[in-house]
Design an enzyme around this catalytic site. Sequence first.
Site, mmCIF file in Angstrom:
data_model
loop_
_atom_site.group_PDB
_atom_site.id
_atom_site.type_symbol
_atom_site.label_atom_id
_atom_site.label_comp_id
_atom_site.label_asym_id
_atom_site.label_seq_id
_atom_site.Cartn_x
_atom_site.Cartn_y
_atom_site.Cartn_z
ATOM 1 N N HIS A 162 44.944 43.195 33.075
ATOM 2 C CA HIS A 162 43.970 43.169 31.951
ATOM 3 C C HIS A 162 44.651 43.809 30.746
ATOM 4 O O HIS A 162 44.793 45.027 30.678
ATOM 5 C CB HIS A 162 42.702 43.948 32.323
ATOM 6 C CG HIS A 162 41.663 43.924 31.240
ATOM 7 N ND1 HIS A 162 40.339 43.655 31.495
ATOM 8 C CD2 HIS A 162 41.733 44.151 29.900
ATOM 9 C CE1 HIS A 162 39.648 43.712 30.372
ATOM 10 N NE2 HIS A 162 40.473 44.021 29.384
ATOM 11 N N HIS A 164 45.311 43.596 26.288
ATOM 12 C CA HIS A 164 45.088 43.049 24.945
ATOM 13 C C HIS A 164 46.398 43.107 24.170
ATOM 14 O O HIS A 164 46.888 44.204 23.886
ATOM 15 C CB HIS A 164 44.020 43.857 24.203
ATOM 16 C CG HIS A 164 42.685 43.805 24.874
ATOM 17 N ND1 HIS A 164 41.746 42.850 24.581
ATOM 18 C CD2 HIS A 164 42.155 44.566 25.863
ATOM 19 C CE1 HIS A 164 40.678 43.027 25.348
ATOM 20 N NE2 HIS A 164 40.901 44.065 26.141
ATOM 21 N N ARG A 200 46.748 41.171 21.263
ATOM 22 C CA ARG A 200 46.449 40.791 19.868
ATOM 23 C C ARG A 200 47.381 39.661 19.413
ATOM 24 O O ARG A 200 47.876 38.900 20.224
ATOM 25 C CB ARG A 200 46.560 41.998 18.921
ATOM 26 C CG ARG A 200 45.905 43.283 19.416
ATOM 27 C CD ARG A 200 44.446 43.160 19.664
ATOM 28 N NE ARG A 200 43.830 44.485 19.869
ATOM 29 C CZ ARG A 200 42.698 44.687 20.497
ATOM 30 N NH1 ARG A 200 42.039 43.669 21.048
ATOM 31 N NH2 ARG A 200 42.194 45.887 20.625
ATOM 32 N N ASN A 247 40.232 37.732 23.429
ATOM 33 C CA ASN A 247 39.272 38.078 22.360
ATOM 34 C C ASN A 247 39.957 38.239 21.004
ATOM 35 O O ASN A 247 39.847 39.266 20.348
ATOM 36 C CB ASN A 247 38.457 39.330 22.724
ATOM 37 C CG ASN A 247 39.305 40.572 22.927
ATOM 38 O OD1 ASN A 247 40.486 40.484 23.275
ATOM 39 N ND2 ASN A 247 38.719 41.740 22.716
ATOM 40 N N HIS A 296 33.415 41.168 31.765
ATOM 41 C CA HIS A 296 33.139 42.450 31.118
ATOM 42 C C HIS A 296 31.732 42.797 31.566
ATOM 43 O O HIS A 296 30.752 42.248 31.069
ATOM 44 C CB HIS A 296 33.240 42.335 29.594
ATOM 45 C CG HIS A 296 33.018 43.643 28.911
ATOM 46 N ND1 HIS A 296 34.030 44.353 28.296
ATOM 47 C CD2 HIS A 296 31.896 44.402 28.788
ATOM 48 C CE1 HIS A 296 33.537 45.493 27.813
ATOM 49 N NE2 HIS A 296 32.242 45.538 28.101
ATOM 50 N N HIS A 354 37.761 46.424 34.459
ATOM 51 C CA HIS A 354 37.619 47.844 34.101
ATOM 52 C C HIS A 354 36.354 48.485 34.662
ATOM 53 O O HIS A 354 35.464 48.888 33.921
ATOM 54 C CB HIS A 354 37.727 48.070 32.589
ATOM 55 C CG HIS A 354 37.015 47.054 31.730
ATOM 56 N ND1 HIS A 354 35.701 46.706 31.895
ATOM 57 C CD2 HIS A 354 37.463 46.305 30.684
ATOM 58 C CE1 HIS A 354 35.364 45.807 30.988
ATOM 59 N NE2 HIS A 354 36.425 45.549 30.248
ATOM 60 N N LEU A 362 35.463 50.748 25.665
ATOM 61 C CA LEU A 362 34.323 50.139 26.346
ATOM 62 C C LEU A 362 34.796 49.426 27.599
ATOM 63 O O LEU A 362 35.808 48.728 27.532
ATOM 64 C CB LEU A 362 33.615 49.145 25.421
ATOM 65 C CG LEU A 362 32.823 49.805 24.283
ATOM 66 C CD1 LEU A 362 32.379 48.763 23.271
ATOM 67 C CD2 LEU A 362 31.625 50.572 24.829
HETATM 68 O O1 DOR Z 1 37.759 49.385 24.697
HETATM 69 C C1 DOR Z 1 37.839 48.164 24.665
HETATM 70 N N1 DOR Z 1 38.632 47.535 23.783
HETATM 71 N N2 DOR Z 1 37.110 47.469 25.527
HETATM 72 C C2 DOR Z 1 37.022 46.133 25.468
HETATM 73 O O2 DOR Z 1 36.318 45.562 26.242
HETATM 74 C C3 DOR Z 1 37.737 45.393 24.402
HETATM 75 C C4 DOR Z 1 38.869 46.146 23.890
HETATM 76 C C5 DOR Z 1 39.430 45.597 22.608
HETATM 77 O O3 DOR Z 1 39.655 44.384 22.525
HETATM 78 O O4 DOR Z 1 39.648 46.364 21.677
HETATM 79 ZN ZN ZN Z 2 39.636 44.656 27.653
#
Ligand code: DOR
Ligand code: ZN
Length: 345
Positions: free
Chosen positions: A13, A15, A17, A41, A136, A174, A219
Amino acid sequence: MQDLVIRRPDDWHLHLRDGDMLKGVIADTSRHFARAIIMPNLVPPVVTAADAEAYRERIVAAIPAGDRFEPLMTLYLTAGTNPDDVEAGHKSGLVKAVKLYPAGATTNSHSGVRNIDEAMPVLERMAKIGLPLCVHGEVTASDVDIFDREAVFIETVLDPLRKRLPELKVTMEHVTTKDGVDYIKASKANLAGSITTHHLIINRNAILVGGIKPHYYCLPVAKRENHRLALRAAATSGDARFFLGTDSAPHVDPLKECACGCAGIYTSINTMSCLAHVFEEEAALDKLEAFASLNGPAWYGLPANDETITLRKQADAVSYPAKIDTGAGPVTVFDPMFPLHWAVV
Ligand code: DOR
Ligand code: ZN
């Protein structure tokens, strides 16, 4: 000095970007990890197989020369997602999972699913073809306390969905609560959970005691201590249903240090050092390989990596930068609040 050799880990998992931020962070993952499940995302989100292929190419172009790293692509589930496109993306080998963001749950989740019914045709197809759904797991209703959102999601969304579609493979992303750990442990099949590095280390005090600490805000938000201990027990147990998903989520400092800061903790750079520390504290160094390198690939139907990495415990603390500079701006690195003595050598 003590050495621990494990199969090269994967991050289930992550990110990454896009653009300058992608270029600024990817080396911190590709240095240690062989593969990662890439979260979709972005703005706009990665919705179609064509979006995922284009994003995969941008990621591959950003991998530093000499690093071997494979991004495993996911699609962002929307009310308009086409089951045929999902199936074709999966059959081609490109799409490894589909991500369910309840609308409004977190960063860039406004295009997410408002009512699970609208996604049933896609979910039924995924169950049929064996494509995992990453969730999520938080409800977004304003009358549900933020610390209860995972438990309420399990009861009102996840459990009914799994009863409706028992063949669907679900990754609870998570996991942050004992409720989540217990729910996964009680399931007979088709359910697993990823656990982040930071949720093994911090509880909610880190965010709120002694001043508000935006770099510990993510989150799902960190919970009470009893939940952290349940996560530690699950991660270090060797139970094949639990594996590492760092949820490393970079945001530039100005977007975290403000009146309405973004959720996300950046751990890619020091995750393996933090995990070795945690597993040693739990007298479970022998289980680190299962958590970081074996359970995830088994769940996603992939081979474990052939290469290994060596973790070395050294007398001097390993120093990591407090911030990394990206072309998009500075990103603060997760501070575990204890010295790290395990280095990846
Ligand atoms: O803390 C988080 N950041 N939780 C998420 O689910 C998304 C992530 C983000 O893309 O910044
Ligand atoms: Zn995430």
